[in-house]
Scaffold this motif. Structure first.
Motif, PDB file in Angstrom:
ATOM      1  N   SER A  18      59.346  89.818  57.863  1.00 38.06           N
ATOM      2  CA  SER A  18      59.832  89.773  59.141  1.00 38.06           C
ATOM      3  C   SER A  18      61.242  89.261  59.243  1.00 38.06           C
ATOM      4  CB  SER A  18      58.976  88.552  59.591  1.00 38.06           C
ATOM      5  OG  SER A  18      59.385  87.150  59.353  1.00 38.06           O
ATOM      6  N   SER A  37      67.553  83.244  68.111  1.00 36.35           N
ATOM      7  CA  SER A  37      66.591  84.193  68.564  1.00 36.35           C
ATOM      8  C   SER A  37      65.835  85.186  67.374  1.00 36.35           C
ATOM      9  CB  SER A  37      67.187  85.308  69.639  1.00 36.35           C
ATOM     10  OG  SER A  37      67.548  86.268  69.040  1.00 36.35           O
ATOM     11  N   TRP A  38      66.492  85.290  66.311  1.00 32.11           N
ATOM     12  CA  TRP A  38      66.196  85.723  65.208  1.00 32.11           C
ATOM     13  C   TRP A  38      65.118  84.747  64.323  1.00 32.11           C
ATOM     14  CZ3 TRP A  38      70.875  88.454  62.301  1.00 32.11           C
ATOM     15  CH2 TRP A  38      71.478  89.517  63.115  1.00 32.11           C
ATOM     16  N   LEU A  58      57.362  75.960  59.776  1.00 31.98           N
ATOM     17  CA  LEU A  58      57.673  77.142  60.675  1.00 31.98           C
ATOM     18  C   LEU A  58      57.761  76.983  62.051  1.00 31.98           C
ATOM     19  CD1 LEU A  58      55.795  80.100  58.814  1.00 31.98           C
ATOM     20  CD2 LEU A  58      58.091  79.912  59.180  1.00 31.98           C
ATOM     21  N   LEU A  75      57.457  83.079  64.875  1.00 29.54           N
ATOM     22  CA  LEU A  75      56.647  83.263  65.806  1.00 29.54           C
ATOM     23  C   LEU A  75      55.756  84.363  65.029  1.00 29.54           C
ATOM     24  CD1 LEU A  75      55.208  83.223  68.693  1.00 29.54           C
ATOM     25  CD2 LEU A  75      56.653  85.110  69.254  1.00 29.54           C
ATOM     26  N   LEU A  76      56.219  85.188  64.400  1.00 29.12           N
ATOM     27  CA  LEU A  76      55.472  86.514  63.917  1.00 29.12           C
ATOM     28  C   LEU A  76      54.615  85.732  62.634  1.00 29.12           C
ATOM     29  CD1 LEU A  76      58.003  89.183  63.719  1.00 29.12           C
ATOM     30  CD2 LEU A  76      55.548  89.532  64.595  1.00 29.12           C
ATOM     31  N   VAL A  77      55.457  85.022  61.729  1.00 23.96           N
ATOM     32  CA  VAL A  77      54.511  84.449  60.613  1.00 23.96           C
ATOM     33  C   VAL A  77      53.602  83.452  60.901  1.00 23.96           C
ATOM     34  CG1 VAL A  77      55.044  83.575  58.256  1.00 23.96           C
ATOM     35  CG2 VAL A  77      56.588  85.278  59.174  1.00 23.96           C
ATOM     36  N   LEU A 119      64.481  78.503  56.259  1.00 22.09           N
ATOM     37  CA  LEU A 119      64.429  78.746  57.835  1.00 22.09           C
ATOM     38  C   LEU A 119      64.666  77.333  58.577  1.00 22.09           C
ATOM     39  CD1 LEU A 119      64.551  81.349  59.083  1.00 22.09           C
ATOM     40  CD2 LEU A 119      62.071  80.863  59.459  1.00 22.09           C
ATOM     41  N   LEU A 147      62.628  89.069  70.426  1.00 22.23           N
ATOM     42  CA  LEU A 147      61.780  88.012  71.056  1.00 22.23           C
ATOM     43  C   LEU A 147      60.525  88.665  71.556  1.00 22.23           C
ATOM     44  CD1 LEU A 147      63.859  85.105  72.543  1.00 22.23           C
ATOM     45  CD2 LEU A 147      62.516  84.718  70.398  1.00 22.23           C
ATOM     46  N   ALA A 186      63.812  82.136  65.832  1.00 30.63           N
ATOM     47  CA  ALA A 186      62.294  81.916  66.871  1.00 30.63           C
ATOM     48  C   ALA A 186      61.597  83.296  66.577  1.00 30.63           C
ATOM     49  CB  ALA A 186      62.908  81.777  68.205  1.00 30.63           C
ATOM     50  N   ALA A 187      61.767  84.629  66.337  1.00 26.42           N
ATOM     51  CA  ALA A 187      61.313  85.798  66.320  1.00 26.42           C
ATOM     52  C   ALA A 187      60.440  85.637  64.945  1.00 26.42           C
ATOM     53  CB  ALA A 187      62.034  86.638  66.443  1.00 26.42           C
ATOM     54  N   CYS A 188      61.351  85.192  63.916  1.00 22.43           N
ATOM     55  CA  CYS A 188      60.397  85.113  62.566  1.00 22.43           C
ATOM     56  C   CYS A 188      59.351  84.109  62.588  1.00 22.43           C
ATOM     57  CB  CYS A 188      61.630  85.203  61.710  1.00 22.43           C
ATOM     58  SG  CYS A 188      62.467  86.343  61.180  1.00 22.43           S
ATOM     59  N   SER A 201      51.900  83.245  64.084  1.00 24.17           N
ATOM     60  CA  SER A 201      50.776  83.711  64.425  1.00 24.17           C
ATOM     61  C   SER A 201      50.013  84.671  63.418  1.00 24.17           C
ATOM     62  CB  SER A 201      51.121  84.919  65.131  1.00 24.17           C
ATOM     63  OG  SER A 201      51.885  85.896  64.800  1.00 24.17           O
ATOM     64  N   LEU A 202      50.608  85.198  62.068  1.00 23.52           N
ATOM     65  CA  LEU A 202      49.733  85.834  61.151  1.00 23.52           C
ATOM     66  C   LEU A 202      49.028  84.609  60.263  1.00 23.52           C
ATOM     67  CD1 LEU A 202      49.428  88.198  59.254  1.00 23.52           C
ATOM     68  CD2 LEU A 202      51.444  87.364  57.819  1.00 23.52           C
ATOM     69  N   ALA A 204      58.863  90.376  68.664  1.00 20.17           N
ATOM     70  CA  ALA A 204      57.823  89.517  67.971  1.00 20.17           C
ATOM     71  C   ALA A 204      56.441  89.317  68.871  1.00 20.17           C
ATOM     72  CB  ALA A 204      58.510  88.075  67.884  1.00 20.17           C
ATOM     73  N   ILE A 263      49.537  92.071  65.142  1.00 20.00           N
ATOM     74  CA  ILE A 263      48.818  91.096  63.848  1.00 20.00           C
ATOM     75  C   ILE A 263      47.562  90.815  64.433  1.00 20.00           C
ATOM     76  CG2 ILE A 263      48.857  88.989  62.476  1.00 20.00           C
ATOM     77  CD1 ILE A 263      51.896  89.149  63.182  1.00 20.00           C
ATOM     78  N   VAL A 272      63.960  91.700  61.188  1.00 19.74           N
ATOM     79  CA  VAL A 272      64.458  91.165  62.490  1.00 19.74           C
ATOM     80  C   VAL A 272      66.152  91.155  62.289  1.00 19.74           C
ATOM     81  CG1 VAL A 272      65.024  89.070  63.704  1.00 19.74           C
ATOM     82  CG2 VAL A 272      62.703  89.665  63.324  1.00 19.74           C
ATOM     83  N   LEU A 316      56.939  86.344  55.438  1.00 23.80           N
ATOM     84  CA  LEU A 316      58.274  85.552  56.022  1.00 23.80           C
ATOM     85  C   LEU A 316      59.487  86.431  55.817  1.00 23.80           C
ATOM     86  CD1 LEU A 316      59.575  83.477  57.930  1.00 23.80           C
ATOM     87  CD2 LEU A 316      59.384  81.917  55.967  1.00 23.80           C
ATOM     88  N   LEU A 358      61.134  79.926  51.454  1.00 23.35           N
ATOM     89  CA  LEU A 358      61.748  80.468  52.539  1.00 23.35           C
ATOM     90  C   LEU A 358      61.437  79.460  53.838  1.00 23.35           C
ATOM     91  CD1 LEU A 358      61.520  84.348  53.092  1.00 23.35           C
ATOM     92  CD2 LEU A 358      63.528  82.781  52.741  1.00 23.35           C
ATOM     93  N   PRO A 359      60.157  79.005  53.918  1.00 22.96           N
ATOM     94  CA  PRO A 359      59.945  78.227  55.292  1.00 22.96           C
ATOM     95  C   PRO A 359      60.937  76.932  55.261  1.00 22.96           C
ATOM     96  CG  PRO A 359      57.964  78.661  54.103  1.00 22.96           C
ATOM     97  CD  PRO A 359      59.096  79.147  53.394  1.00 22.96           C
TER      98      PRO A 359
END
Lengths: 194, 182
Positions: free
Chosen positions: B132, A175-176, A91, A182-184, A43, B59, A178-180, A186-187, B62, B69, B136, B129, A39-40
């Motif tokens: 998310s 935006s989707w 990512l 950012l989440l992963v 994406l 955004l 970027a949001a994904c 940070s995790l 997130a 998290i 999203v 991933l 997936l990375p």
């Protein structure tokens, strides 16, 4: 966390992405399928294709060839066991590209070429790190899929950005992404820190 | 050098992560009504709010997810989620047309609560991933369904239907706030 530690974490081992090859398919066809299981990479590839596609009024030939060259170079280095996991960096690149798509940012050809080369190198090094021993057929299949996916995505992005609603759709997709990312990211970074 | 998180992409991991992420917002009525109302309000406000609000939401969501998290507590997450349905429902019901930046701030504020709730689930996902991406995309599709309903605004009966839906959304939010629902 100081900047040196942050850089160290970004350059350190990323997500383990190794997966067993599909039995009976052979190296080349396994290489063709390889990117679809990561997936990375997908994406980042989608983000790069949409980003380049947004510049449809400009020539995208140089960035596309730059990506291919970087991919071949980095996968070729696998023959010398040069390769390292870059899923986290991929990512980060996907997230940056997602923001740029969202902002509808316009870049000169050298900047797009640099981003494409960076993405190509990172993808190649990551796949090279997964290969237990260098297999030419496997790497050829992987490079072919990645390059074709970039060309398809780029063409789709160029064709899909002509009407206003399509243009907005691409920015929403940015935006989707970027949001994904950012989440992963940070995790990943927070889990490594702890 | 440093241990990475396990992300072996077996079919189960990818599919499991994506499906659970996709279903998480869809199976929560409080999330569903809030996200539909974002799209509905955006469509009602017209361009550029029709696309700007659904872009702001994921955004900021997130960012809220990052807080979740990181384990940074956000007070009153469930109350915030219920309030989001009430406030956004009332905005639609009253056909409120505030300046765009106020609408974006209101939507962004509530997105923080929704993101925090999702973010706490992320570390437990089979594939973070894929999870998310699933949630999203589900959020975006819920916005889109709200936008599609909001496009009825061009018809007289459609205007009434939108405002009635706004009332229903606000009532559902009130139900969650008072624990009659959920």
């Amino acid at each position: 966390m100081n900047s040196r530690t942050g850089i160290l974490i970004l350059l350190s081992a990323g997500a383990a992405c190794a997966h067993a090859p599909v039995p009976g398919l052979g190296d080349f066809y396994n290489g063709l399928l390889h990117p679809f299981f990561s997936l990375p990479h997908l994406l980042c590839l989608i983000a790069l294709a949409l980003f380049l596609g947004q510049h449809r009024e400009h020539d995208n030939g140089a960035p596309a060839f730059g990506f291919l060259f970087a991919l071949i170079l980095s996968l070729g280095l696998a023959a010398f066991s040069i390769g390292f996991p870059t899923a986290t960096l991929l990512l980060a690149v996907a997230g940056i590209l997602g923001f740029l798509i969202l902002l509808n940012a316009r870049f000169p050809v050298w900047a797009r070429l640099s981003l494409a080369v960076a993405a190509g190198l990172l993808m190649g090094f990551d796949f090279a790190s997964e290969t237990v021993r260098s297999k030419l057929a496997l790497n050829c299949g992987t490079a072919l899929t990645l390059y074709l996916c970039l060309l398809y995505g780029l063409t789709l992005g160029e064709a899909f950005g002509k009407k206003r609603w399509q243009h907005i759709g691409m920015r929403v997709a940015g935006s989707w992404i970027a949001a994904c990312a950012l989440l992963v990211l940070s995790l990943t970074l927070l889990q490594k820190k702890t | 050098m440093l241990a990475a998180f396990a992300d072996a992409h077996s079919g189960q991991g990818l599919q499991g992560g994506f499906v659970s992420g996709f279903l998480h917002p869809v199976f929560g009525l409080d999330h569903v009504v809030a996200m539909i109302s974002v799209g509905l309000w955006g469509a009602f406000l017209g361009a550029p709010a029709i696309w700007l609000l659904p872009v702001v939401f994921p955004l900021v969501m997130a960012f809220g997810g990052v807080l979740g998290i990181a384990g940074i507590p956000l007070p009153g997450v469930e109350i915030g989620i219920a309030l989001s349905a009430i406030v956004l429902g009332i905005m639609v019901a009253l056909a409120a047309r505030p300046p765009l930046w106020i609408a974006a701030v209101v939507v962004g504020l509530f997105a923080l609560f929704h993101g925090h709730a999702h973010g706490t689930e992320l570390p437990h996902a089979a594939n973070p991933l894929a999870y998310s991406l699933g949630f999203v995309i589900a959020t975006g599709l819920l916005h889109l369904s709200g936008i599609a309903f909001g496009l009825l605004d061009r018809f007289a009966a459609g205007k009434v239907a939108i405002r009635v839906l706004g009332v229903v959304i606000a009532l559902i939010g009130l139900g969650f706030l008072t624990h009659i629902l959920g």
